[in-house]
Design a protein around this motif. Structure first.
Motif, PDB file in Angstrom:
ATOM      1  N   GLU A   1       1.708   1.879  -3.530  1.00 58.05           N
ATOM      2  CA  GLU A   1       0.527   2.230  -4.328  1.00 58.05           C
ATOM      3  C   GLU A   1       0.124   3.688  -4.141  1.00 58.05           C
ATOM      4  O   GLU A   1      -0.206   4.374  -5.097  1.00 58.05           O
ATOM      5  CB  GLU A   1      -0.661   1.320  -3.971  1.00 58.05           C
ATOM      6  N   ILE A   2       0.118   4.148  -2.881  1.00 63.12           N
ATOM      7  CA  ILE A   2      -0.323   5.525  -2.624  1.00 63.12           C
ATOM      8  C   ILE A   2       0.853   6.482  -2.418  1.00 63.12           C
ATOM      9  O   ILE A   2       0.646   7.664  -2.158  1.00 63.12           O
ATOM     10  CB  ILE A   2      -1.293   5.596  -1.423  1.00 63.12           C
TER      11      ILE A   2
ATOM     12  N   TYR B   1      -8.526   1.256  -0.474  1.00 68.94           N
ATOM     13  CA  TYR B   1      -7.807   1.227  -1.749  1.00 68.94           C
ATOM     14  C   TYR B   1      -8.097  -0.075  -2.498  1.00 68.94           C
ATOM     15  O   TYR B   1      -8.364  -0.072  -3.702  1.00 68.94           O
ATOM     16  CB  TYR B   1      -6.301   1.379  -1.512  1.00 68.94           C
TER      17      TYR B   1
ATOM     18  N   TRP C   1      -9.743  -0.828  -6.190  1.00 67.52           N
ATOM     19  CA  TRP C   1      -9.013  -1.632  -7.175  1.00 67.52           C
ATOM     20  C   TRP C   1      -9.873  -2.781  -7.677  1.00 67.52           C
ATOM     21  O   TRP C   1      -9.994  -3.006  -8.884  1.00 67.52           O
ATOM     22  CB  TRP C   1      -7.724  -2.153  -6.530  1.00 67.52           C
TER      23      TRP C   1
ATOM     24  N   ILE D   1       0.826  -1.207   0.000  1.00 66.91           N
ATOM     25  CA  ILE D   1       0.000   0.000   0.000  1.00 66.91           C
ATOM     26  C   ILE D   1       0.863   1.261   0.000  1.00 66.91           C
ATOM     27  O   ILE D   1       0.515   2.250  -0.643  1.00 66.91           O
ATOM     28  CB  ILE D   1      -1.022  -0.002   1.174  1.00 66.91           C
TER      29      ILE D   1
END
Length: 149
Positions: free
Chosen positions: A6-7, A25, A29, A3
């Motif tokens: 991803e962010i 998230y 997705w 994560i």
């Protein structure tokens, strides 16, 4: 991918906040991937959910209240979704034989055919089986159940 990658952030108050952000998230997705599959059939996820509920009831009809109770997205307007499915001729409405004020919803043959095609073309487990074993998927499901209490 983690994560944090991803962010592009590593700043979390604690693991609880990180878990909530990760769940949120991951929901987006998963929804985006599923939405792309349903677009091929001119369906939304909510419409698909109602069709699956009706197929489970088949050949018995369902009421709007039953659909609302069993829908995954409790914020969805089941009546409007059914209206759109009626327009697409995937479901039909008919008067309840016991209570004329009630309306029964039944999946049509065309609706059953669409679900059969989706069953063949889009196998949901293929989305997660690349990254999770069957046992891990079971554990994840158990943890999500525990989270909801």
């Amino acid at each position: 991918m983690r994560i944090e990658e991803e962010i592009q952030s590593t700043k979390f108050e604690d693991n609880y906040q990180k878990a909530v952000i990760n769940i949120t998230y991951t929901h987006s997705w998963l929804s985006n991937n599923i939405r792309g599959e349903f677009d091929k059939y001119n369906l939304t996820m909510q419409q698909f959910n109602i069709l699956r509920i009706l197929r489970g009831q088949y050949p018995k009809p369902a009421t709007i209240n039953l659909l609302k109770e069993r829908m995954l997205d409790k914020m969805s307007d089941a009546s409007r979704i059914v209206d759109r499915l009626v327009q697409k001729e995937l479901v039909s409405r008919c008067t309840n034989t016991c209570d004329r004020r009630a309306v029964d919803i039944r999946i049509s043959e065309q609706g059953l055919e669409v679900l059969s095609k989706i069953d063949v073309d889009f196998i949901i487990k293929d989305m997660i089986s690349k990254n999770l074993t069957k046992e891990e998927a079971g554990k994840l499901s158990d943890l999500l159940d525990k989270l909801r209490g």
